[in-house]
Enzyme design. Sequence first.
Site, PDB file in Angstrom:
ATOM      1  N   ASN A 192       0.809  -1.221   0.000  1.00  0.00           N
ATOM      2  CA  ASN A 192       0.000   0.000   0.000  1.00  0.00           C
ATOM      3  C   ASN A 192       0.845   1.276   0.000  1.00  0.00           C
ATOM      4  O   ASN A 192       0.386   2.326   0.454  1.00  0.00           O
ATOM      5  CB  ASN A 192      -0.959   0.015   1.206  1.00  0.00           C
ATOM      6  CG  ASN A 192      -1.865  -1.192   1.220  1.00  0.00           C
ATOM      7  OD1 ASN A 192      -2.437  -1.555   0.184  1.00  0.00           O
ATOM      8  ND2 ASN A 192      -1.998  -1.840   2.374  1.00  0.00           N
ATOM      9  N   ARG A 193       2.058   1.174  -0.512  1.00  0.00           N
ATOM     10  CA  ARG A 193       2.971   2.313  -0.603  1.00  0.00           C
ATOM     11  C   ARG A 193       3.365   2.889   0.765  1.00  0.00           C
ATOM     12  O   ARG A 193       3.903   3.990   0.851  1.00  0.00           O
ATOM     13  CB  ARG A 193       2.389   3.428  -1.481  1.00  0.00           C
ATOM     14  CG  ARG A 193       2.156   3.024  -2.933  1.00  0.00           C
ATOM     15  CD  ARG A 193       3.478   2.653  -3.596  1.00  0.00           C
ATOM     16  NE  ARG A 193       3.351   2.394  -5.017  1.00  0.00           N
ATOM     17  CZ  ARG A 193       3.170   1.196  -5.569  1.00  0.00           C
ATOM     18  NH1 ARG A 193       3.055   0.127  -4.784  1.00  0.00           N
ATOM     19  NH2 ARG A 193       3.079   1.048  -6.865  1.00  0.00           N
TER      20      ARG A 193
END
Length: 215
Positions: A192-193
């Site tokens: 999710n970065r």
Amino acid sequence: MQKDLGNYRKSYEKSALEEGTISDNPIELFQKWFYEVEASDGVDEPNAMTVSTIGLDGFPKSRVVLLKKYTYEGFIFYTNYTSEKGKAIANNPNVCLSFFWPNMERQIIIKGRAEKLAENLSDGYFESRPEGSKLGAIVSDQSSVIPSRQVLEEKLKALEREFEGKEIKRPDFWGGFMVRPVSMEFWQGRPNRLHDRVRYSLQDDYHWKIERLAP
């Protein structure tokens, strides 16, 4: 012409970077990561790094070179001192080194100050190089404009004749730089970065401040 690259996506899920499991010294963490990349057998040249300098024209410039040695003092690479990068470093020794190992989803960014390596150390490394590499260092007026590749090849053939059966000594214009780090940032890809970023900042000759950065 245009090409939309917005759909190039990847989920990073291979590892994590937690402050409680790392060394107080960033060189030790660098060594651990480097050994793991070597053991993974997924990178052809794990010692390939990007060296960024500020040129005499005021612009930053980055290029890939090979790390040849690292110690607790710093990171060593070799080049032509009269090249574009050599002149840039002589004018402004503040440089940035970066390693990117995509198979491990890892990156390291090192800020530091470059200084010329002692001549005897440059001599020692030059002597260890293959004969062709020694002659190549002498032949190339690195970064200068040349009329054709043929010029280089003819110069090389002439040097091969000149040095046949003779010792090839290191030219004064070629040698090593050591980059002494003042900051080392370790980046580990996460889902999710929300990547892990841990930065070491040198406080004095022996102590490093460790901080987590937002991704």
